[in-house]
Design an enzyme around this catalytic site. Structure first.
Site, short mmCIF file in Angstrom:
data_model
loop_
_atom_site.label_atom_id
_atom_site.label_comp_id
_atom_site.label_asym_id
_atom_site.label_seq_id
_atom_site.Cartn_x
_atom_site.Cartn_y
_atom_site.Cartn_z
CB SER A 10 -51.55 63.90 12.37
OG SER A 10 -50.24 63.75 12.88
N GLY B 243 -52.89 59.24 11.82
CA GLY B 243 -52.81 58.27 10.75
C GLY B 243 -54.17 58.03 10.11
N GLY C 75 -57.38 59.81 11.21
CA GLY C 75 -57.62 61.22 10.91
C GLY C 75 -56.93 62.16 11.87
N GLY D 121 -47.95 64.06 6.27
CA GLY D 121 -48.00 65.07 7.32
C GLY D 121 -47.69 66.46 6.79
CG ASP D 122 -43.96 67.13 5.17
OD1 ASP D 122 -43.90 67.32 6.39
OD2 ASP D 122 -43.11 66.48 4.53
#
Length: 312
Positions: A221, A223, A226, A252-253
């Protein structure tokens, strides 16, 4: 139940929204909420909104468990948490209007050897009825960072597919056990590899080292830039449109949940990464965790830019 999420260090998240955080001064909060959290619990919340039921497990303090129990009922999650004497920690998140979030994370309950043994027994029990496991988040006090490695190896032996998302030493040890999918951000991947990752080629090469360890999927990831998804045969980049960032808490989760849902559905890499990027992008536009508006998600899916990158 096909998926179980494991949160070993949950928390009650006290989130406050304010204009600008000023250090060494009195700060007035505009809005506040107190919600059960922890990475695996957040994943279960989003999974519910996406149409996938989950069992939830880990350690909870028996003195303030009611908000968690209520949430599990709301999201129709099977409560497999082990109760410990004491209080589950409270974390503070201060979200500014410019999108910056300051996290004040307190230590969790101290966990002893007996509790670790009980949790290991619970994992074996869950592995008999669950194919997918999401192991996510930090470790509480008293738990060795090697624990994730041992438990991922244990679940692998029982035929489960483990999706792993942690940080620091816990991440490094867990990676050695070759989980099915890992989701480091680019900074965590750089920390693991031992040097900065200055471009996409460097990120792909670092992710390739994880693939060589036996990890099937590496989702990095980045931010607002993408994600880059690396497998042994394919590298795909997905980038969302520019979003109005309210809070990055749970983004993120949300991505982990969407990836889990996509893998359970058997979608291909391109469809899965498009979906996960859209769910994560939607998450930053709100303070709460979850999919509040399915129509917004569908609109975002159409705006995700997906491209193949060289499989270096």
């Amino acid at each position: 139940m096909k998926v179980a999420t494991i949160t070993l260090n949950p928390a009650l998240d006290l989130t406050g929204q304010l204009n600008t955080l000023v250090v060494d001064n009195v700060n007035l909060v505009d809005q506040a909420s107190l919600t059960p959290g922890g990475k695996g619990i957040n994943v279960a919340r989003v999974l519910h909104d996406l149409g996938t039921k989950a069992s939830v497990s880990g350690w909870l303090g028996d003195e303030n468990q009611d908000p968690f129990v209520h949430l599990f009922q709301q999201i129709d999650a099977k409560d497999e948490f082990l109760r410990q004497s004491g209080t589950t920690r409270t974390n503070v998140k201060l979200a500014e209007t410019n999108g910056r979030v300051t996290d004040i994370n307190f230590p969790g309950m101290a966990i002893d050897h007996q509790a670790v043994q009980q949790m290991e027994k619970k994992l074996i029990e869950l592995a008999a009825t669950h194919q997918w496991f999401v192991l996510a988040g930090s470790l509480p006090r008293g738990v060795s960072p090697t624990l994730y490695q041992r438990w991922i190896e244990l679940l692998n032996k029982h035929g489960a597919r483990v999706i792993f998302d942690s940080s620091a030493d816990a991440l490094s040890y867990g990676l050695e056990a070759a989980p099915y999918l890992v989701k480091p951000n680019e900074h965590e991947l750089a920390q693991w590899i031992g040097h900065e990752l200055n471009d996409e080629t460097a990120i792909i090469k670092a992710a390739r080292q994880l693939i060589n360890k036996g990890i099937t999927h590496v989702l990095v990831s980045r931010g607002s830039d993408g994600v880059i998804w690396v497998t042994d045969k394919q590298v795909v980049k997905a980038k969302p449109p520019k979003m109005n960032v309210v809070s990055t808490v749970g983004a993120g989760d949300s991505m982990v949940a969407a990836m889990t849902h996509a893998l359970i559905q058997g979608w291909d890499v391109t469809k899965s990464v498009t979906y996960a990027t859209a769910v994560s992008a939607l998450a930053v536009t709100q303070v709460s965790v979850g999919i509040g508006d399915q129509s917004k998600l569908e609109s975002l899916i159409e705006q995700i830019q997906v491209s193949e990158l060289p499989n270096t």
